[in-house]
Design a protein around this motif. Structure first.
Motif, PDB file in Angstrom:
ATOM      1  N   GLN A 642       0.715  -1.461   0.055  1.00  0.00           N
ATOM      2  CA  GLN A 642       0.160   0.196   0.206  1.00  0.00           C
ATOM      3  C   GLN A 642       1.087   1.387   0.301  1.00  0.00           C
ATOM      4  O   GLN A 642       2.114   1.641   0.348  1.00  0.00           O
ATOM      5  N   ASP A 644       1.900   5.566  -1.655  1.00  0.00           N
ATOM      6  CA  ASP A 644       2.132   5.858  -2.482  1.00  0.00           C
ATOM      7  C   ASP A 644       4.178   6.432  -2.228  1.00  0.00           C
ATOM      8  O   ASP A 644       4.476   6.307  -1.531  1.00  0.00           O
ATOM      9  N   SER A 672      -1.680  10.608 -10.224  1.00  0.00           N
ATOM     10  CA  SER A 672      -0.406  11.055  -9.908  1.00  0.00           C
ATOM     11  C   SER A 672      -0.675  12.131  -9.049  1.00  0.00           C
ATOM     12  O   SER A 672      -1.241  13.272  -9.521  1.00  0.00           O
ATOM     13  N   GLU A 694       4.226  11.357  -7.419  1.00  0.00           N
ATOM     14  CA  GLU A 694       3.949  10.123  -6.735  1.00  0.00           C
ATOM     15  C   GLU A 694       3.104   8.822  -7.243  1.00  0.00           C
ATOM     16  O   GLU A 694       2.486   9.203  -7.727  1.00  0.00           O
ATOM     17  N   LYS A 696       1.656   4.082  -7.234  1.00  0.00           N
ATOM     18  CA  LYS A 696       1.643   3.344  -6.388  1.00  0.00           C
ATOM     19  C   LYS A 696       2.428   2.280  -6.421  1.00  0.00           C
ATOM     20  O   LYS A 696       2.831   1.131  -5.814  1.00  0.00           O
ATOM     21  N   ASN A 697       2.940   1.867  -7.783  1.00  0.00           N
ATOM     22  CA  ASN A 697       4.154   1.385  -7.814  1.00  0.00           C
ATOM     23  C   ASN A 697       4.182   0.944  -9.948  1.00  0.00           C
ATOM     24  O   ASN A 697       3.643   1.608 -10.337  1.00  0.00           O
ATOM     25  N   HIS A 700       2.106   1.446 -11.953  1.00  0.00           N
ATOM     26  CA  HIS A 700       0.879   2.828 -11.798  1.00  0.00           C
ATOM     27  C   HIS A 700       2.030   3.504 -12.718  1.00  0.00           C
ATOM     28  O   HIS A 700       1.570   4.356 -13.531  1.00  0.00           O
TER      29      HIS A 700
END
Length: 722
Positions: A642, A644, A672, A694, A696-697, A700
């Protein structure tokens, strides 16, 4: 010496003039107490015999002068006696036991407390001896009279500073302006604060002081007639309304003029073009009636009225403040208060001390000072570092307050720029720890919202809510900062223990063992040799990179098997990597050189004190890190990650108007946030931009890159560094 309490015959003829003057000042004390004070002079004079000040005067003149300053404040006999003897323990042969035997344990404690304060030396607020300053504030918490004696001591030293050499004058003056004057202000002792500030200003900046003082005298000479007319008009109107009052013109001091010129970027003329008056009446009700009278005489300036009677300042100060438009076009600042409020405003915690009973403090300044010092004492228990404690105290020493209401109608005062989160912690630590939002004047707002005076604030909490590191950037009060740090340290320790356990188990597993297979006596022996109290401390040390898990595992197995711990490292293959979620607080950090994201192949590097620093496996720096294999940790991302994570994009664009907004919109459309933008290269036709965003992965990030490419204004988009 005589036993404590035994009357001593004092020959008034034998007393020097400065002691007779002190005796006259102490007319408010009963005769037996006055006799004890004179006995203290005899003991002090005998102890200091042969000692002189830099000016050449007998040393005893200084403590008697300090006692005189406290006598002006109406302090009790024990304080006066302690002031006369405050230098005896450090500078003379007089012992503490002799002092206690002659004058009682309370006087001995006061003298002992002041002696410890005298050993402190401050270069500036930033360079203060933090531990000594901490002790001083805690000594104040035990008995306020300790700091009152110290402030009087400092005031007399400032009055006689001319005998010192120039470097000492500057050092003492800076110390006074940055440490002691703010403490006097926080205790409501405005008269002493103002004199300390002006004396400090004169010693630190003599030329500036002289120029401003001369200009003040010139300005007052030119406007004396105008001030007289305003004062007469105010007095006559109050008398006509049958309100007995004393009206006094107020003159700004050189230090207040200088500091306002400096902080508010105003000219001397702007600051002096204000007439100031104080109106002293008989009762609080008369204060409000007098306010109506002066508003009827001159028109009030909108939004320049403050009621510090209903809502006193943090140091107990009470008064009505209003600004009027005067007959000469210049503003008139008027303060309206009772004689009692005037005394507290001038003397603060020292007001009416001689009449204080044991049942409680005699005025609001004392009550508020004790409350402040009690809070400081509570906070320091949870503050490991003295420097951090002082950082929190400084916030309280230099307040510019806002006044806020709780739903129950209680009033809380907080420093200016305080947020709803500060308010939550001011209500209670548990409220702060579980806060999720605030209702300010019935409007739902985030916790980082800055508050303004007069607002009604309600904190919304949830059992699942907990503090996070970002909260430290949203608070300004020492109490909130201490509570948040305390909670985060607790979480960090829990995470470190858990992660260290996994790392040590992995290292032992590589050698065909496990932590459960290590006998408790072996563990105890290792901990004793490592000077650690508990296994949790060892595990936290491993997670924070202060001890290598392989080295610890090797040593434990050697102790278990009765071998030397210099046996060859284990060669068993390691099949399992340590999985991370990214939420391991205080244990993990992410390298700025490569910005790893969930989905990247990663490697950990144990950095002393920092824990595991996570790098992408393709990071150019990893080649160098692998040269220390004992510090490299095999890690991988967990399935459920989980939060950012920071990533950087290098975007090559066609240089034309609106291109930056187009790219920003595309990034926002991909859900983002943009942290930062800067130009790496730029010319007439093209430009290269670096975006910190920023995501998440890794998936993203790929989505963001696709959206930016579709804008049609870019010629290339790359993850940076490659």
């Amino acid at each position: 010496m005589t036993a404590a309490g035994t009357p001593v015959a004092i020959d008034p003829v034998a007393l020097p003039p400065y002691v007779l003057a002190l005796k006259d000042q102490l007319g408010y004390l009963p005769a037996p107490q006055l006799e004890r004070v004179l006995r203290a002079f005899q003991v002090g004079a005998q102890a200091h015999e042969g000692q002189t000040r830099k000016s050449g005067e007998p040393y005893i003149t200084h403590p008697v002068a300090v006692a005189g300053i406290l006598a002006e404040l109406g302090m009790d006999a024990e304080t006066i006696i302690a002031a006369i003897l405050h230098d005896t323990l450090e500078d003379t042969a007089l012992s503490r036991s002799a002092l206690a035997g002659e004058f009682g344990e309370t006087v001995a404690e006061l003298v002992d407390g002041v002696t410890k304060l005298d050993k402190m030396r401050f270069g500036s607020r930033q360079e203060a001896d933090a531990e000594s300053f901490r002790k001083m504030l805690l000594a104040m918490a035990r008995d306020l009279r300790v700091i009152l004696i110290k402030l009087a001591d400092r005031l007399h030293n400032m009055r006689t500073l001319g005998a010192k050499d120039a470097p000492s004058r500057r050092r003492i003056a800076r110390e006074t302006l940055e440490i002691y004057a703010p403490i006097a202000q926080r205790l409501g002792m405005n008269k002493i604060k103002a004199e300390l500030q002006d004396l400090g200003f004169r010693a630190l900046h003599p030329d500036r002081y002289r120029v401003i003082s001369e200009r003040i005298r010139a300005a007052l000479g030119n406007r004396r007639e105008a001030m007289g007319r305003i004062e007469t008009a105010l007095s006559q109107r109050l008398n006509a309304e049958h309100l007995p009052a004393r009206v006094v013109g107020r003159i700004k001091s050189p230090w207040s003029i200088y500091s306002k010129m400096h902080s508010e970027h105003k000219s001397f003329t702007q600051l002096m073009d204000v007439y100031g008056f104080r109106v002293v009446v008989e009762s609080a009700m008369n204060c409000y009636m007098a306010l109506g009278v002066v508003h009827g005489l001159y028109k009030p300036v909108d939004r320049r009225f403050k009621d510090f009677i209903a809502i006193p300042k943090a140091n107990g100060y009470q008064s009505l403040h209003t600004v009027l438009l005067g007959p000469f076009g210049a503003p008139i600042e008027v303060q309206i208060r009772t004689a009692e409020m005037d005394s507290v405003a001038e003397r603060g915690v020292a007001a009416h001390w001689a009449y204080k009973t044991d049942s409680g403090p005699a005025n609001s300044a004392q009550a508020r000072a004790r409350e402040w010092l009690s809070t400081l004492a509570d906070n320091q228990i949870n503050t490991a570092s003295s420097a951090e404690f002082i950082e929190n105290v400084k916030i309280d020493l230099f307040p510019d307050e806002v006044y806020l209401f709780t739903p129950r109608g209680d009033i809380l005062s907080l420093p200016r720029n305080a947020t709803a989160l500060d308010f939550a912690y001011a209500v209670h630590t548990d409220v702060g720890d579980h806060a999720v939002a605030a209702r300010v004047d019935k409007k739902l707002l985030p916790l980082r919202t800055r508050l303004e005076s007069g607002q009604l604030v309600e904190i919304i909490t949830a059992p699942s809510a907990v503090p996070n590191p970002a909260w430290l950037e949203s608070v300004v009060t020492g109490k909130a900062r201490t509570a948040i740090r305390q909670y985060l340290k607790h979480l960090q320790h829990e995470d470190a223990v858990d992660f260290g356990h996994r790392m040590l188990d992995r290292a032992l597993d590589a050698r065909g063992s496990s932590l459960d297979a290590i006998p408790s006596e072996v563990l105890d022996r290792f901990l004793h040799e490592a000077r650690l109290k508990r296994l949790e401390e060892l595990l936290a040390e491993i997670a924070l990179g202060n001890r290598m898990p392989d080295v610890v595992a090797r040593h434990l197995l050697a102790l278990r098997d009765g071998q030397s711990d210099d046996i060859a490292p284990g060669t068993s293959p390691v099949h399992e990597k340590i999985r991370i979620t990214g939420a391991e607080r205080g244990v993990l950090s992410f390298a700025n050189c490569c910005h790893p994201l969930p989905g990247d192949a990663i490697i950990g590097y144990l950095s002393p004190g920092k824990g595991i620093v996570v790098h992408r496996e393709e990071c150019p720096n990893v080649v160098e890190l692998r040269k220390s294999p004992e510090r490299c940790v095999a890690i991988e991302w967990d399935h459920d990650v989980q939060g950012d994570y920071r990533a950087e994009l290098r975007i090559e664009v066609i240089n034309r108007p609106g291109v930056l907004a187009t790219i920003a919109a595309a990034i926002a459309a991909a859900d983002s946030n943009i942290d930062n933008v800067e130009y790496a290269e730029r010319d007439l036709a093209a430009a290269t931009l670096l975006f910190a965003i920023e995501v998440k992965n890794r998936k993203h990030l790929a989505d963001v890159i696709r959206r930016v490419r579709r804008t049609g204004v870019v010629s290339g988009v790359y993850r940076y560094p490659l």
